[in-house]
Design a protein around this motif. Structure first.
Motif, PDB file in Angstrom:
ATOM      1  N   THR A 224      27.281  10.263  48.309  1.00  0.00           N
ATOM      2  CA  THR A 224      28.053  10.131  47.069  1.00  0.00           C
ATOM      3  C   THR A 224      27.170  10.193  45.829  1.00  0.00           C
ATOM      4  N   LEU A 225      26.017   9.502  45.885  1.00  0.00           N
ATOM      5  CA  LEU A 225      25.142   9.433  44.716  1.00  0.00           C
ATOM      6  C   LEU A 225      24.149  10.589  44.635  1.00  0.00           C
TER       7      LEU A 225
ATOM      8  N   ASP B 133      23.639  13.743  38.831  1.00  0.00           N
ATOM      9  CA  ASP B 133      24.171  12.605  39.573  1.00  0.00           C
ATOM     10  C   ASP B 133      24.228  11.337  38.731  1.00  0.00           C
TER      11      ASP B 133
ATOM     12  N   THR C 269      27.544   8.008  35.650  1.00  0.00           N
ATOM     13  CA  THR C 269      27.699   9.016  36.698  1.00  0.00           C
ATOM     14  C   THR C 269      28.987   9.776  36.412  1.00  0.00           C
TER      15      THR C 269
ATOM     16  N   ARG D 197      32.917  10.999  40.718  1.00  0.00           N
ATOM     17  CA  ARG D 197      32.286  10.299  41.833  1.00  0.00           C
ATOM     18  C   ARG D 197      33.141   9.105  42.269  1.00  0.00           C
TER      19      ARG D 197
ATOM     20  N   ASP E  62      29.511  17.358  36.018  1.00  0.00           N
ATOM     21  CA  ASP E  62      29.115  16.984  37.377  1.00  0.00           C
ATOM     22  C   ASP E  62      27.965  17.848  37.901  1.00  0.00           C
TER      23      ASP E  62
ATOM     24  N   ALA F  48      30.009   4.810  44.332  1.00  0.00           N
ATOM     25  CA  ALA F  48      28.825   5.164  43.543  1.00  0.00           C
ATOM     26  C   ALA F  48      28.724   4.302  42.290  1.00  0.00           C
TER      27      ALA F  48
END
Length: 245
Positions: A10-11, A78, A201, A205, A75, A209
């Motif tokens: 995810t991160l 991250d 972020t 996400r 996006d 995250a």
């Protein structure tokens, strides 16, 4: 904090933590001579986060906060380090702030303006860095003064001087540095805003995250990591944000 496989994907879905670094704010990061790796508190935080995730880090460096924020919205990074603002919040998820920075006004020595309250008047033109936290704030707050946008925050005073404007707005440390380049300038007393710098972020996400980043920032503040980083880099005019409520 435990790093699960799900969190890692995810991160850092690319296998490397892609960190957006804004060189437009010298309190957060600066460039090394010769194009070497940038340095500063945001770089230190990115490095520590990557270490904990067990991945490498890739710096995506920008010269303005607006560009750094846009990379988050699209996006293509991250994590990033930007000021909390409701306009940016449309495409970005923020942690609580890790650093508080003063936004101040600068004028010429012979200017009749002596207080922040005198800036928002007809005929007053205020130079700001395009897309910066104080650009977004002053766009909402100033009702009578005119905003003139410089390409980046470090070029605000250059624009102020070149176009013979009445006021320049920016981060206190940057403006104080610019006063050494251009004699005959002074900062107004106090501040017109407190800039809350946070980690962020992309909004796309998952909550996993964001939750991890929120806890990471709180630990970095509580452990003294942020304070030690600011001291190591000789940063003045910024303070560690208080713990999250």
């Amino acid at each position: 904090m435990t790093v699960s496989t799900e969190l890692l994907h995810t991160l850092a879905p690319a296998g490397t933590l892609r960190a957006s670094i804004n060189l437009g704010n010298p309190i957060l990061a600066r460039a090394q001579p010769g194009g070497a790796m940038p340095y500063g508190v945001s770089v230190d935080l990115a490095n520590e986060l990557a270490r904990r995730l067990g991945v490498g880090v890739q710096y995506m460096v920008f010269d303005a906060a607006g560009k750094s924020a846009e990379a988050l919205k699209q996006d293509i990074v991250d994590v990033g380090f930007v000021a909390i603002d409701p306009v940016r919040g449309e495409g970005i998820s923020f942690t609580s702030p890790y650093v508080l920075i003063e936004g101040c006004y600068l004028v010429r020595q012979d200017s009749p303006i002596t207080a922040n309250e005198q800036v928002d008047m007809p005929g007053i033109r205020v130079a700001v860095g395009k897309g910066s936290a104080y650009d977004l704030y002053l766009t909402r707050e100033l009702q009578r003064a005119e905003i003139v946008r410089a390409p980046t925050s470090p070029t605000v005073v250059d624009t102020f001087v070149a176009e013979a404007l009445e006021v320049a707005a920016g981060v206190r440390q940057q403006l104080e540095s610019d006063c050494t380049r251009f004699p005959g300038l002074r900062l107004l007393p106090g501040r017109f805003m407190v800039i809350q710098q946070a980690m962020a972020t992309p909004k796309a996400r998952p909550p996993l995250a964001v939750d991890y980043l929120v806890r990471f920032v709180e630990e970095m503040k509580a452990s003294g990591f942020v304070q030690e980083s600011l001291a190591r880099h000789g940063i003045e005019g910024a303070s560690v944000a208080p713990p999250r409520d």
